[in-house]
Design a protein around this motif. Structure first.
Motif, PDB file in Angstrom:
ATOM      1  N   SER A  13       0.831  -1.209   0.000  1.00  0.00           N
ATOM      2  CA  SER A  13       0.000   0.000   0.000  1.00  0.00           C
ATOM      3  C   SER A  13       0.869   1.263   0.000  1.00  0.00           C
ATOM      4  CB  SER A  13      -0.934   0.002   1.220  1.00  0.00           C
ATOM      5  OG  SER A  13      -0.185   0.237   2.401  1.00  0.00           O
ATOM      6  N   LEU A  14       2.116   1.125   0.446  1.00  0.00           N
ATOM      7  CA  LEU A  14       3.015   2.288   0.457  1.00  0.00           C
ATOM      8  C   LEU A  14       3.909   2.352  -0.782  1.00  0.00           C
ATOM      9  CD1 LEU A  14       4.201   2.350   4.209  1.00  0.00           C
ATOM     10  CD2 LEU A  14       2.529   3.853   3.120  1.00  0.00           C
ATOM     11  N   LYS A  16       5.421   2.771  -4.358  1.00  0.00           N
ATOM     12  CA  LYS A  16       5.073   3.541  -5.554  1.00  0.00           C
ATOM     13  C   LYS A  16       5.780   2.999  -6.796  1.00  0.00           C
ATOM     14  CE  LYS A  16       4.206   7.746  -2.850  1.00  0.00           C
ATOM     15  NZ  LYS A  16       4.862   8.963  -2.331  1.00  0.00           N
ATOM     16  N   ASP A  57       9.689   5.327   0.298  1.00  0.00           N
ATOM     17  CA  ASP A  57       8.284   5.242   0.707  1.00  0.00           C
ATOM     18  C   ASP A  57       8.051   4.314   1.895  1.00  0.00           C
ATOM     19  OD1 ASP A  57       7.024   6.934  -1.406  1.00  0.00           O
ATOM     20  OD2 ASP A  57       8.143   5.533  -2.654  1.00  0.00           O
TER      21      ASP A  57
ATOM     22  N   ARG B  11       3.628  10.297  11.454  1.00  0.00           N
ATOM     23  CA  ARG B  11       2.158  10.325  11.519  1.00  0.00           C
ATOM     24  C   ARG B  11       1.663   9.363  10.449  1.00  0.00           C
ATOM     25  NH1 ARG B  11       2.909  16.770  11.913  1.00  0.00           N
ATOM     26  NH2 ARG B  11       2.948  16.920  14.169  1.00  0.00           N
ATOM     27  N   ASP B  13      -1.066   8.011   9.834  1.00  0.00           N
ATOM     28  CA  ASP B  13      -2.344   8.257   9.164  1.00  0.00           C
ATOM     29  C   ASP B  13      -2.186   9.215   7.978  1.00  0.00           C
ATOM     30  OD1 ASP B  13      -1.635  10.055  11.155  1.00  0.00           O
ATOM     31  OD2 ASP B  13      -3.692  10.703  11.541  1.00  0.00           O
ATOM     32  N   MET B  14      -1.022   9.857   7.880  1.00  0.00           N
ATOM     33  CA  MET B  14      -0.781  10.773   6.764  1.00  0.00           C
ATOM     34  C   MET B  14      -0.109  10.074   5.578  1.00  0.00           C
ATOM     35  SD  MET B  14      -1.991  13.656   7.648  1.00  0.00           S
ATOM     36  CE  MET B  14      -1.220  14.868   6.576  1.00  0.00           C
ATOM     37  N   MET B  15       0.269   8.820   5.764  1.00  0.00           N
ATOM     38  CA  MET B  15       0.977   8.083   4.710  1.00  0.00           C
ATOM     39  C   MET B  15      -0.026   7.460   3.741  1.00  0.00           C
ATOM     40  SD  MET B  15       4.157   8.297   5.261  1.00  0.00           S
ATOM     41  CE  MET B  15       5.311   8.719   6.535  1.00  0.00           C
ATOM     42  N   PRO B  16       0.360   7.204   2.493  1.00  0.00           N
ATOM     43  CA  PRO B  16       1.674   7.500   1.915  1.00  0.00           C
ATOM     44  C   PRO B  16       1.872   8.997   1.684  1.00  0.00           C
ATOM     45  CG  PRO B  16       0.191   6.588   0.257  1.00  0.00           C
ATOM     46  CD  PRO B  16      -0.537   6.538   1.555  1.00  0.00           C
ATOM     47  N   HIS B  17       3.128   9.420   1.671  1.00  0.00           N
ATOM     48  CA  HIS B  17       3.417  10.845   1.496  1.00  0.00           C
ATOM     49  C   HIS B  17       3.229  11.282   0.040  1.00  0.00           C
ATOM     50  CE1 HIS B  17       7.168   9.457  -0.167  1.00  0.00           C
ATOM     51  NE2 HIS B  17       7.609   8.995   1.006  1.00  0.00           N
ATOM     52  N   ILE B  18       3.311  12.597  -0.179  1.00  0.00           N
ATOM     53  CA  ILE B  18       2.994  13.120  -1.519  1.00  0.00           C
ATOM     54  C   ILE B  18       4.174  13.100  -2.485  1.00  0.00           C
ATOM     55  CG2 ILE B  18       1.159  14.672  -0.708  1.00  0.00           C
ATOM     56  CD1 ILE B  18       3.319  16.979  -1.327  1.00  0.00           C
TER      57      ILE B  18
ATOM     58  N   TYR C 239      -4.036  19.149   9.736  1.00  0.00           N
ATOM     59  CA  TYR C 239      -3.460  18.552   8.532  1.00  0.00           C
ATOM     60  C   TYR C 239      -4.072  19.176   7.274  1.00  0.00           C
ATOM     61  CZ  TYR C 239      -1.730  14.947  11.721  1.00  0.00           C
ATOM     62  OH  TYR C 239      -1.106  14.281  12.738  1.00  0.00           O
TER      63      TYR C 239
END
Lengths: 68, 274, 378
Positions: A13-14, A16, A57, B11, B13-18, C239
């Motif tokens: 899920s993480l 990319k 990631d 944090r 809950d903020m993943m995955p990052h942008i 956020y």
């Protein structure tokens, strides 16, 4: 020493699918399929940790716990 | 190790990052957390301050006292935090454009003061967030969307800029050199004074593509192949160093820190006006 | 402790009042005619165990006070027109992040470098609309040295209470004026500090706010509760989000925390003689000339009302509407080319004519000029 042998974990899920882990794995343990990292042959893994260190990631890591 | 660090300091809950696939910023952000983990300091006292741009989104993911400020102003805001409460450990995460273009004035003046801030510049040689315009660290002759005929600007060396402005700890790390970069980050944070780590990142989406640098793994391999340790670099000629990047500590001195100096003024008035 | 009488300059009163309010961090950059505030801050703050820093420009100055406030210390900066222009982006940042801070603008003649040593009230609209986007702001303007001392304290109180940047809109004439003032006994002065989260509150979120004040309880950095601050539109957690519903919720709350508390925020001075057909609306330094003009008119048996704005923004709409029912004419006297006059026109009822007297040449409005205009209008 078997007790310190680490197991490879992937959190798709993480991931990319950038391919950095595949490129820097010295033992061809990984590939990318369907834009996600995939473990081809874990028995080849030497636990060097390059994939974990260079994954931007946090999608692949070694763990001392027993693998699935 | 990464997994535990992410569990501990991010944090989730903020993943995955942008960040784009293959962007080095994710590695550098994790490296900061690894370096913090090694510090014997109260983690509640750590403040992460960022400006605007890809680099500066990092603060949103890290579970500390975090503030994402305006473009270029992270160091100025950080200066205020440190002056108001010198007990806080104040770390700035910024980018090449944020630190050296729009925030260049704040960067050199904070260095001149030698205020105890640690600045990590995620240097990817491009403005990524706005789509690939050349930055103050885009090498001359390289391309950006606003340098379609090649960049005629001379680029800044962030580490030199820091050193000659008065920073008292200066180093360069990279995405590839994970362990070394973590050690440099740790030392930068422990240093009492203005410290800068120029963190060489890689932007495969814009800089890499515009300049035929290959994909993310190719860009990181380039770092591996062209890095020279600062100690070794001292023994090399300019010719030998052409095209190389110097990593490691590049400058260090023990000039007195700014808030410590100011504290001495305050101390004159402890117990009332004399 | 009792009050004591001293001779003080407006800029000096501004800094001394700020210290009484609890201001312990000042960041600034020299600019005429506000510089004395920075000079005094440099001298006085270490005596109070506070900190002063001279930054590299005004952008850095306001950024630094935002940092100081985030660290939990009441913080201010002072500047004048050109510096105020440079500060605009971060005023919006303070507004959206709900960071209490006080920005003093000792107005001088503009535009641009303009008239550095001359009085002006040309920044009234900039104080409200200078930063981009819809945002809350409180703007307060003093007319005397004593009021400067008192109102800077009020600026801090409102800033802390509503977590909003407050602009203290002085002008050169008040900033550089020296008057004998009675310094009030400190124990008689109300000081408001920002609201903090309840200690055991497990459901606390940094940007969640309810109650009449609609102001969140955000603790200083380093006190144990970790959270994120951003100038992006954000949710209750702090956020970033681009969700329309959450965007509406945030912006409306920011604006309504001021709108819904107008009665607490708005103060003014009003005296309308029963037979007055005309009232003069004014604020700041020029109000002194207006008062003299009104006295002179009285000597000629002309009754003239006075309405002096103390809170400029939010604009006292209700009060001006009411005023326009009492008199036939309103004359707005301000040191600019017509800024507040348009607000008065917007709020005045039909049947009440609104006129303007202004100046943009660097000189002050003289009582006789105002009196002549009063006579012309009636």
């Amino acid at each position: 020493m078997a007790s310190t042998l680490k197991t490879l974990f992937v959190d798709k899920s993480l991931c990319k699918g950038c391919g950095i882990c595949v490129a820097f794995c010295p033992k061809s343990v990984l590939n990318i399929s369907n834009e996600k990292v995939n473990i081809i042959d874990e028995t080849l893994c030497i636990g060097c940790g390059m994939c974990e260190k260079l994954c931007p990631d946090y999608a692949i890591y070694l763990n001392e716990k027993e693998g699935k | 190790m990464t997994h535990e660090i992410i569990e501990k300091y991010f944090r989730k809950d903020m993943m995955p990052h942008i960040f784009c696939p293959g962007c080095g910023h994710g590695v550098l952000m994790k490296d900061i957390a690894c370096a913090i983990d090694k510090l014997d300091v109260d983690k509640d006292k750590i403040c992460l301050v960022s400006g605007i741009g890809c680099s500066s989104r990092a603060t949103g993911y890290m579970d500390f006292n975090t503030i994402h400020t305006t473009h270029g102003r992270a160091i100025a805001v950080a200066t205020g935090i440190k002056m108001a409460n010198p007990e806080l450990m104040v770390i700035v995460i910024t980018g090449d454009g944020d630190a050296a273009a729009i925030g260049g004035n704040h960067f050199i003046h904070a260095a001149r003061r030698n205020i105890d801030l640690t600045v990590f510049v995620f240097n990817n040689n491009i403005y990524g967030m706005t789509g690939g315009q050349f930055s103050p660290t885009t090498p001359t002759d390289d391309y950006g969307t606003t340098a379609p005929y090649g960049n005629i600007d001379q680029d800044f060396d962030i580490a030199d800029l820091a050193k000659y402005s008065g920073a008292t700890f200066v180093a360069r790390g990279s995405v590839y050199h994970v362990d070394k970069t973590i050690r440099l980050m740790e030392r930068a944070m422990l240093h009492k004074g203005f410290s800068v780590v120029d963190c060489m990142s890689n932007c495969p989406t814009y800089y890499g593509r515009k300049n035929h640098k290959g994909k993310a793994p190719d860009m990181i391999r380039w770092q591996k192949d062209n890095a020279v340790d600062s100690k070794k670099a001292e023994t090399m000629t300019d010719e030998e160093l052409t095209g190389k990047i110097i990593i490691g500590e590049t400058h260090h001195d023990n000039r007195e820190e700014y808030t410590a100096k100011y504290q001495k003024i305050k101390d004159r008035f402890v117990g009332g006006i004399k | 402790m009792s009050s004591k009488r001293v001779l003080m300059q407006g800029n000096e009163a501004c800094l001394e009042g700020a210290l009484v309010a609890g201001m312990r961090f000042y960041a600034g950059y020299p600019i005429t005619p506000s510089t004395e505030i920075a000079e005094l801050a440099a001298l006085r703050l270490p005596m109070e165990q506070g900190s002063f820093i001279q930054m590299e420009d005004e952008i850095a100055s306001i950024a630094a006070i935002i940092g100081g406030s985030v660290a939990g210390v009441k913080s201010m900066t002072a500047t004048s027109g050109p510096g105020f222009s440079l500060m605009q982006e971060n005023i919006g940042y303070a507004a959206i992040t709900e960071t209490p801070c006080v920005i003093v603008n000792v107005q001088r003649g503009g535009p641009s470098t303009g008239l550095p040593t001359s009085p002006s009230q040309g920044d009234v609209m900039q104080a409200k609309w200078g930063t981009h986007g819809d945002h809350p702001i409180i703007v307060i303007s003093p007319t005397s040295v004593l009021e400067t001392y008192q109102l800077i304290i009020r600026c801090f109180n409102l800033s802390e209470k509503y977590r909003v940047p407050v602009i203290f809109l002085m002008d050169e004439s008040v900033g550089h004026m020296r008057e004998g003032i009675e310094i009030p006994d400190k124990s008689s002065i109300e000081i408001i500090d920002r609201k903090l989260p309840d200690e055991g509150d497990d459901t606390w979120l940094p940007y969640e706010a309810d109650g009449k004040e609609m102001t969140p309880a955000i603790p200083p950095f380093g006190t144990g509760r970790k959270y994120h601050i951003t100038g992006l539109i954000h949710d209750e957690h702090g956020y970033p989000t681009s969700n329309s519903e959450k965007t509406n919720k945030l912006i409306n709350r920011l604006i309504n925390k001021i709108e819904n508390n107008r009665d607490d925020i708005i103060t003014f001075e009003e005296s309308i003689p029963e037979n007055a057909k005309i009232a003069v609306v004014c604020f700041g330094g020029p109000a002194r000339s207006v008062k003299r003009a009104i006295t002179k008119a009285k000597e000629e048996n002309i009754d003239v009302g006075l309405f002096r704005l103390i809170t400029i923004w939010p604009f006292p709409e209700k009060q001006i509407a009411k005023l326009s029912e009492k008199v036939d004419h309103i004359l707005v006297a301000e040191l600019n080319n017509g800024q507040i006059v348009n607000e008065v026109k917007r709020c005045a009822r039909h049947g009440c004519s609104v006129h303007h007297i202004g100046k943009i040449d660097g000189t002050i409005l003289m009582p006789d000029e105002i009196l002549a205009k009063i006579k012309e209008v009636i």
